[in-house]
Motif scaffolding. Sequence first.
Motif, PDB file in Angstrom:
ATOM      1  N   LEU A 143       0.862  -1.179   0.000  1.00 15.82           N
ATOM      2  CA  LEU A 143       0.000   0.000   0.000  1.00 15.82           C
ATOM      3  C   LEU A 143       0.896   1.226   0.000  1.00 15.82           C
ATOM      4  O   LEU A 143       2.022   1.195   0.511  1.00 15.82           O
ATOM      5  N   LYS A 144       0.415   2.339  -0.550  1.00 14.63           N
ATOM      6  CA  LYS A 144       1.232   3.548  -0.647  1.00 14.63           C
ATOM      7  C   LYS A 144       1.396   4.260   0.686  1.00 14.63           C
ATOM      8  O   LYS A 144       2.436   4.843   0.959  1.00 14.63           O
ATOM      9  N   ALA A 145       0.372   4.240   1.508  1.00 17.87           N
ATOM     10  CA  ALA A 145       0.430   4.933   2.800  1.00 17.87           C
ATOM     11  C   ALA A 145       1.031   3.988   3.841  1.00 17.87           C
ATOM     12  O   ALA A 145       0.448   2.961   4.164  1.00 17.87           O
ATOM     13  N   ASN A 146       2.204   4.343   4.330  1.00 15.58           N
ATOM     14  CA  ASN A 146       2.917   3.526   5.311  1.00 15.58           C
ATOM     15  C   ASN A 146       3.484   4.402   6.410  1.00 15.58           C
ATOM     16  O   ASN A 146       3.892   5.535   6.164  1.00 15.58           O
ATOM     17  N   ALA A 147       3.538   3.858   7.603  1.00 17.85           N
ATOM     18  CA  ALA A 147       4.111   4.587   8.738  1.00 17.85           C
ATOM     19  C   ALA A 147       5.630   4.506   8.742  1.00 17.85           C
ATOM     20  O   ALA A 147       6.289   5.339   9.355  1.00 17.85           O
ATOM     21  N   LEU A 164     -15.297  -0.534   0.183  1.00 14.29           N
ATOM     22  CA  LEU A 164     -15.439  -0.420   1.636  1.00 14.29           C
ATOM     23  C   LEU A 164     -14.564   0.694   2.189  1.00 14.29           C
ATOM     24  O   LEU A 164     -15.011   1.539   2.972  1.00 14.29           O
ATOM     25  N   ARG A 165     -13.321   0.741   1.756  1.00 15.82           N
ATOM     26  CA  ARG A 165     -12.393   1.748   2.264  1.00 15.82           C
ATOM     27  C   ARG A 165     -12.755   3.154   1.785  1.00 15.82           C
ATOM     28  O   ARG A 165     -12.694   4.119   2.551  1.00 15.82           O
ATOM     29  N   ILE A 166     -13.142   3.269   0.537  1.00 15.36           N
ATOM     30  CA  ILE A 166     -13.512   4.588   0.020  1.00 15.36           C
ATOM     31  C   ILE A 166     -14.788   5.084   0.686  1.00 15.36           C
ATOM     32  O   ILE A 166     -14.894   6.263   1.039  1.00 15.36           O
ATOM     33  N   LEU A 187      -6.309   7.739   4.912  1.00 12.40           N
ATOM     34  CA  LEU A 187      -5.805   6.363   4.845  1.00 12.40           C
ATOM     35  C   LEU A 187      -6.752   5.403   4.136  1.00 12.40           C
ATOM     36  O   LEU A 187      -6.326   4.702   3.216  1.00 12.40           O
ATOM     37  N   PRO A 188      -8.027   5.316   4.520  1.00  9.59           N
ATOM     38  CA  PRO A 188      -8.877   4.357   3.800  1.00  9.59           C
ATOM     39  C   PRO A 188      -9.112   4.742   2.340  1.00  9.59           C
ATOM     40  O   PRO A 188      -9.225   3.864   1.480  1.00  9.59           O
ATOM     41  N   ILE A 189      -9.148   6.032   2.052  1.00 10.77           N
ATOM     42  CA  ILE A 189      -9.337   6.440   0.657  1.00 10.77           C
ATOM     43  C   ILE A 189      -8.109   6.064  -0.170  1.00 10.77           C
ATOM     44  O   ILE A 189      -8.231   5.531  -1.274  1.00 10.77           O
ATOM     45  N   GLN A 190      -6.916   6.302   0.344  1.00  8.38           N
ATOM     46  CA  GLN A 190      -5.700   5.929  -0.390  1.00  8.38           C
ATOM     47  C   GLN A 190      -5.614   4.418  -0.563  1.00  8.38           C
ATOM     48  O   GLN A 190      -5.258   3.928  -1.641  1.00  8.38           O
ATOM     49  N   ASP A 191      -5.955   3.651   0.474  1.00  9.57           N
ATOM     50  CA  ASP A 191      -5.954   2.190   0.350  1.00  9.57           C
ATOM     51  C   ASP A 191      -6.935   1.743  -0.734  1.00  9.57           C
ATOM     52  O   ASP A 191      -6.634   0.856  -1.534  1.00  9.57           O
ATOM     53  N   GLY A 192      -8.117   2.362  -0.753  1.00 10.20           N
ATOM     54  CA  GLY A 192      -9.102   2.028  -1.774  1.00 10.20           C
ATOM     55  C   GLY A 192      -8.603   2.338  -3.171  1.00 10.20           C
ATOM     56  O   GLY A 192      -8.802   1.554  -4.105  1.00 10.20           O
ATOM     57  N   LEU A 193      -7.933   3.462  -3.323  1.00  9.02           N
ATOM     58  CA  LEU A 193      -7.366   3.810  -4.630  1.00  9.02           C
ATOM     59  C   LEU A 193      -6.273   2.827  -5.039  1.00  9.02           C
ATOM     60  O   LEU A 193      -6.175   2.444  -6.206  1.00  9.02           O
ATOM     61  N   ASP A 194      -5.452   2.412  -4.072  1.00  7.54           N
ATOM     62  CA  ASP A 194      -4.422   1.410  -4.372  1.00  7.54           C
ATOM     63  C   ASP A 194      -5.063   0.114  -4.878  1.00  7.54           C
ATOM     64  O   ASP A 194      -4.564  -0.508  -5.822  1.00  7.54           O
ATOM     65  N   LEU A 195      -6.160  -0.280  -4.249  1.00 15.57           N
ATOM     66  CA  LEU A 195      -6.867  -1.489  -4.686  1.00 15.57           C
ATOM     67  C   LEU A 195      -7.460  -1.308  -6.078  1.00 15.57           C
ATOM     68  O   LEU A 195      -7.359  -2.197  -6.928  1.00 15.57           O
ATOM     69  N   LEU A 196      -8.067  -0.164  -6.323  1.00 13.44           N
ATOM     70  CA  LEU A 196      -8.656   0.087  -7.640  1.00 13.44           C
ATOM     71  C   LEU A 196      -7.606   0.089  -8.741  1.00 13.44           C
ATOM     72  O   LEU A 196      -7.872  -0.330  -9.871  1.00 13.44           O
ATOM     73  N   GLU A 197      -6.401   0.561  -8.419  1.00 16.99           N
ATOM     74  CA  GLU A 197      -5.320   0.565  -9.416  1.00 16.99           C
ATOM     75  C   GLU A 197      -5.048  -0.846  -9.951  1.00 16.99           C
ATOM     76  O   GLU A 197      -4.650  -1.009 -11.103  1.00 16.99           O
TER      77      GLU A 197
END
Length: 84
Positions: free
Chosen positions: A7-11, A34-36, A68-78
Amino acid sequence: MDRYLPLKANATAISVLVIDTDVDTSHLLENALLRIRAGAGLLEALASNSLQPETMADLYRLILSAYLPIQDGLDLLEQLRPQP
C-alpha cells in the motif's frame, strides 16, 4: 508483476500491508469500495459539522483518518486497471 504490492500509505519505510494481486477482482473491488466509503463517510461527517477553533488541533488526526482508507481504496482500484 509482483504478486504482493505494498500500500502507498505507510508509517515506516518498510511496507507491511500489501495487496494480493492474485485474488479475484471482485474481492479487490469490494475492499476498495469499503475503504472509500469509510473515508467518504468521515469526510461527509466533517463537512456537516462546523469546526471550532479548539477542535482545529484535531484536524490533522481527522484528515489522516479520512486519507488512509481512501488511499488504500485507490491502491486497490489501481489493480483493476488493465495492465499495458
